[in-house]
Design an enzyme around this catalytic site. Structure first.
Site, PDB file in Angstrom:
ATOM      1  N   GLY A  42      -5.873   2.140  -6.985  1.00 43.46           N
ATOM      2  CA  GLY A  42      -6.731   3.320  -6.619  1.00 43.46           C
ATOM      3  C   GLY A  42      -6.990   2.976  -4.961  1.00 43.46           C
ATOM      4  O   GLY A  42      -7.067   1.827  -4.599  1.00 43.46           O
ATOM      5  N   ASP A  43      -7.191   3.777  -4.395  1.00 44.75           N
ATOM      6  CA  ASP A  43      -8.027   3.964  -2.886  1.00 44.75           C
ATOM      7  C   ASP A  43      -8.562   5.395  -2.798  1.00 44.75           C
ATOM      8  O   ASP A  43      -8.856   6.057  -3.549  1.00 44.75           O
ATOM      9  CB  ASP A  43      -6.912   3.576  -2.085  1.00 44.75           C
ATOM     10  N   LYS A  64       0.965  -1.194  -0.033  1.00 43.94           N
ATOM     11  CA  LYS A  64       0.165  -0.060  -0.124  1.00 43.94           C
ATOM     12  C   LYS A  64       0.880   1.278   0.005  1.00 43.94           C
ATOM     13  O   LYS A  64       1.933   1.023   0.473  1.00 43.94           O
ATOM     14  CB  LYS A  64      -0.938  -0.142   1.226  1.00 43.94           C
TER      15      LYS A  64
HETATM   16  P1  NDP Z   1     -13.356   7.364  -2.279  1.00 44.27           P
HETATM   17  O1  NDP Z   1     -12.028   8.183  -2.069  1.00 44.27           O
HETATM   18  O2  NDP Z   1     -13.781   7.354  -3.624  1.00 44.27           O
HETATM   19  O3  NDP Z   1     -14.314   7.734  -1.179  1.00 44.27           O
HETATM   20  C1  NDP Z   1     -14.238   7.637   0.101  1.00 44.27           C
HETATM   21  C2  NDP Z   1     -15.404   8.047   0.740  1.00 44.27           C
HETATM   22  O4  NDP Z   1     -15.429   7.838   2.355  1.00 44.27           O
HETATM   23  C3  NDP Z   1     -15.826   9.379   0.881  1.00 44.27           C
HETATM   24  O5  NDP Z   1     -17.268   9.616   0.839  1.00 44.27           O
HETATM   25  C4  NDP Z   1     -15.245  10.348   1.609  1.00 44.27           C
HETATM   26  O6  NDP Z   1     -15.664  11.358   2.011  1.00 44.27           O
HETATM   27  C5  NDP Z   1     -15.286   9.159   2.841  1.00 44.27           C
HETATM   28  N1  NDP Z   1     -14.375   9.269   3.749  1.00 44.27           N
HETATM   29  C6  NDP Z   1     -12.976   9.100   3.747  1.00 44.27           C
HETATM   30  N2  NDP Z   1     -12.348   9.315   4.708  1.00 44.27           N
HETATM   31  C7  NDP Z   1     -13.223   9.594   5.753  1.00 44.27           C
HETATM   32  C8  NDP Z   1     -13.002   9.868   7.026  1.00 44.27           C
HETATM   33  N3  NDP Z   1     -11.935   9.937   7.507  1.00 44.27           N
HETATM   34  N4  NDP Z   1     -14.161   9.998   7.595  1.00 44.27           N
HETATM   35  C9  NDP Z   1     -15.309  10.252   6.803  1.00 44.27           C
HETATM   36  N5  NDP Z   1     -15.481   9.752   5.780  1.00 44.27           N
HETATM   37  C10 NDP Z   1     -14.564   9.651   4.986  1.00 44.27           C
HETATM   38  O7  NDP Z   1     -12.640   5.990  -1.801  1.00 44.27           O
HETATM   39  P2  NDP Z   1     -13.136   4.528  -1.863  1.00 44.27           P
HETATM   40  O8  NDP Z   1     -14.388   4.521  -2.071  1.00 44.27           O
HETATM   41  O9  NDP Z   1     -12.369   3.930  -2.951  1.00 44.27           O
HETATM   42  O10 NDP Z   1     -12.543   3.866  -0.709  1.00 44.27           O
HETATM   43  C11 NDP Z   1     -13.378   3.715   0.496  1.00 44.27           C
HETATM   44  C12 NDP Z   1     -12.891   2.602   1.342  1.00 44.27           C
HETATM   45  O11 NDP Z   1     -12.889   1.395   0.840  1.00 44.27           O
HETATM   46  C13 NDP Z   1     -11.582   2.611   2.102  1.00 44.27           C
HETATM   47  O12 NDP Z   1     -11.433   1.933   3.124  1.00 44.27           O
HETATM   48  C14 NDP Z   1     -10.663   1.958   0.865  1.00 44.27           C
HETATM   49  O13 NDP Z   1      -9.454   1.441   1.462  1.00 44.27           O
HETATM   50  C15 NDP Z   1     -11.343   0.769   0.700  1.00 44.27           C
HETATM   51  N6  NDP Z   1     -11.301  -0.229  -0.507  1.00 44.27           N
HETATM   52  C16 NDP Z   1     -11.270   0.752  -1.699  1.00 44.27           C
HETATM   53  C17 NDP Z   1     -11.127  -0.151  -2.902  1.00 44.27           C
HETATM   54  C18 NDP Z   1     -11.294   0.572  -4.353  1.00 44.27           C
HETATM   55  O14 NDP Z   1     -11.015  -0.192  -5.213  1.00 44.27           O
HETATM   56  N7  NDP Z   1     -11.269   1.791  -4.423  1.00 44.27           N
HETATM   57  C19 NDP Z   1     -10.856  -1.620  -2.893  1.00 44.27           C
HETATM   58  C20 NDP Z   1     -10.911  -2.191  -1.522  1.00 44.27           C
HETATM   59  C21 NDP Z   1     -11.378  -1.447  -0.331  1.00 44.27           C
HETATM   60  P3  NDP Z   1     -15.543  12.662   1.169  1.00 44.27           P
HETATM   61  O15 NDP Z   1     -15.977  12.667  -0.061  1.00 44.27           O
HETATM   62  O16 NDP Z   1     -15.899  13.983   2.033  1.00 44.27           O
HETATM   63  O17 NDP Z   1     -13.997  12.764   1.031  1.00 44.27           O
HETATM   64  O1  2IT Z   2      -8.028  -2.015  -0.698  1.00 43.51           O
HETATM   65  C1  2IT Z   2      -7.816  -2.420  -1.682  1.00 43.51           C
HETATM   66  O2  2IT Z   2      -7.981  -3.705  -2.057  1.00 43.51           O
HETATM   67  C2  2IT Z   2      -7.653  -1.458  -2.841  1.00 43.51           C
HETATM   68  N1  2IT Z   2      -7.551  -0.078  -2.675  1.00 43.51           N
HETATM   69  C3  2IT Z   2      -7.507  -1.911  -4.453  1.00 43.51           C
HETATM   70  C4  2IT Z   2      -6.299  -2.214  -4.729  1.00 43.51           C
HETATM   71  C5  2IT Z   2      -5.664  -2.466  -6.279  1.00 43.51           C
HETATM   72  O3  2IT Z   2      -4.503  -2.435  -6.402  1.00 43.51           O
HETATM   73  O4  2IT Z   2      -6.723  -2.430  -6.842  1.00 43.51           O
END
Ligand code: NDP
Ligand code: 2IT
Length: 450
Positions: free
Chosen positions: A165-166, A126
């Site tokens: 992405g994340d 990560k």
């Molecule tokens: P995004 O940046 O697309 O969205 C994150 C969302 O969570 C936004 O609505 C954001 O609010 C909110 N958020 C972020 N940080 C905080 C916080 N500290 N307190 C409250 N709200 C918060 O990220 P993702 O949707 O990609 O990721 C969300 C979760 O899923 C994370 O834990 C990530 O690690 C996990 N994940 C993501 C994957 C992926 O493919 N993208 C894969 C697997 C897991 P705001 O809009 O105000 O910033």
């Molecule tokens: O937490 C996760 O699995 C991710 N943010 C996706 C990682 C990736 O390499 O697609």
């Protein structure tokens, strides 16, 4: 078992003093694998725990960039290449002001086991930066991404370490990161996934984590004679994972009624207006507070008005709860509210969104629990499909990607159930996920020698 406290103490006295999130993640894995260690003492004899809990390599670099007024900014950048026993390092990049070595270490550690659970050949990593993308111009985002890549591009490679992405990193940021890598190396290698389609991204990658989460939850429920169809669902977050979970919940006839962002929460009892949500968060990158301008019957609660220790999302009675925002967002009080309202299943879209106390309550109350390492693995799994399409130049239709995603999520469920049976775990999918992931990585480490 003795090894748990011994290993935790070694970690605490070693190079991770002051880490809290990493310890939380580590403890969960160490406790979960007790039945495996009992049957396989060779993991202790071979010191696999000592070896697995220290990252292979942790890179910390400086990022200097100029804003639109030509003012200099300096941020911290990190990449934790935790374990590559099963394949090249793979994991996302997070841009958020809260990013620090502890957060990235916990995320990279979880990623090792998640990636192993997919059955694909990838290691765990990560990365990220404490850069805050909020209120930055598109040009500033581009300059930051270019500076980030320039600072450490020589540590990655298509079969060394592949980014993704994340939080705060979507197709726009990935495009800029990729462009800079190409410029610096003259290579179009697949060193990052979640690319825009025209740069070799995979159809279905944007949707994969949210869709996979719903496929996994539905598979688990159907196995127990239940369904999400017609059921009220609550979701936190409003980013990539939350939006596509909501989209798939609608597809299968469920009723998603909440979402949230870092500033507040929406409850729309008629069901979240998905088009409005996408317009606000994906196109306008705006706050959710504008949602109620167009949906008068919905309620918006600002974060500062939350009742202390509680959260508006989890106050809403629901059949299924999907935390999809960030780590430790669902605490003890939230769990009590959900249990009081008779929740039937909690499925984690975010990484480690549920605190240990909240998990304890769900377990005590026999609430079905789908842990992140399994339930949100669809995202990274489709990232691997993207890598394989890039190297074969053979691109898949969205139907084919979706079919592969469904198959991967259902195989994960079958493998977890087998693990439950082997170790008499009942429906403890948390332990099953940790055991399955740990075993695959540990066996690969032993085979490669010390
Ligand atoms: P995004 O940046 O697309 O969205 C994150 C969302 O969570 C936004 O609505 C954001 O609010 C909110 N958020 C972020 N940080 C905080 C916080 N500290 N307190 C409250 N709200 C918060 O990220 P993702 O949707 O990609 O990721 C969300 C979760 O899923 C994370 O834990 C990530 O690690 C996990 N994940 C993501 C994957 C992926 O493919 N993208 C894969 C697997 C897991 P705001 O809009 O105000 O910033
Ligand atoms: O937490 C996760 O699995 C991710 N943010 C996706 C990682 C990736 O390499 O697609």
């Amino acid at each position: 078992m003795e090894y748990i406290e011994q290993s935790m103490n070694r970690a605490k006295n070693g190079n991770c003093k002051g880490d809290t999130l990493f310890f939380q993640a580590l403890r969960e894995v160490l406790v979960s694998i007790a039945p495996l260690i009992e049957k396989h003492p060779e993991y202790l004899d071979q010191h696999v725990i000592d070896r697995i809990m220290v990252p292979n390599r942790a890179i910390h670099f400086k990022i200097e960039w100029l804003d639109d007024d030509n003012v200099v900014h300096v941020n911290n950048g990190y990449r934790i290449q935790f374990n590559n026993a099963l394949g090249p390092y793979k994991g996302g990049v997070r841009f958020h002001p809260s990013v620090n070595p502890d957060i990235l270490k916990f995320l990279a550690f979880e990623q090792i086991f998640k990636n192993a659970i997919t059955g694909l050949h990838i290691g765990g990593a990560k990365g990220g930066s404490d850069f805050d993308p909020k209120d930055k111009s598109d040009k500033e985002i581009m300059k930051f991404c270019q500076a980030f890549m320039a600072a450490f591009y020589n540590s990655i490679g298509a079969d060394i370490d592949i980014l993704g992405g994340d939080i705060g990193v979507g197709a726009r940021e990935v495009g800029y990161l990729f462009g800079k890598y190409k410029q610096l190396t003259n290579s179009y290698d697949s060193i990052i996934t979640s690319k825009p389609l025209s740069l070799g991204g995979s159809l279905g990658r944007i949707q994969a984590t949210g869709y996979g989460l719903v496929y996994f939850t539905q598979t688990l429920l159907e196995d127990r004679g239940e369904t999400l169809k017609g059921k009220i669902c609550t979701i936190s977050g409003s980013g990539n994972v939350a939006i596509h979970a909501i989209e798939k919940l609608y597809d299968i006839g469920a009723i998603p009624v909440t979402c949230s962002d870092s500033r507040g929460t929406i409850h729309d009892s008629n069901g979240i207006d998905l088009e409005l949500l996408k317009n606000l968060k994906l196109e306008r990158r705006a706050s959710l507070e504008y949602y109620t301008l167009e949906r008068k019957n919905a309620t918006y609660v600002k974060r500062e008005n939350y009742v202390q220790g509680s959260s508006f999302v989890w106050d809403i009675p629901c059949f299924a709860a999907f935390p999809c925002a960030t780590q430790n967002e669902l605490g003890e009080n939230c769990a009590q509210l959900l249990i009081h309202n008779d929740v039937k299943i909690v499925a984690e879209g975010a990484n480690m969104p549920t605190t240990p106390k909240a998990i304890e309550l769900f377990v005590e109350n026999k609430i079905l629990f789908a842990p992140a390492k399994a339930a949100n693995a669809g995202g990274v799994a489709v990232s691997v499909l993207e890598m394989s399409q890039n190297s074969s130049l053979n691109y898949l239709s969205s139907e084919k990607v979706d079919k592969r995603l469904r198959d991967i999520m259902s195989t994960i469920y079958i493998d977890l159930k087998k693990t439950c049976d082997e170790h008499n775990l009942g429906m403890d999918l948390i332990s099953a996920a940790n055991i399955l992931g740990f075993k695959r990585v540990a066996d690969a480490m032993i085979m490669q020698g010390v």
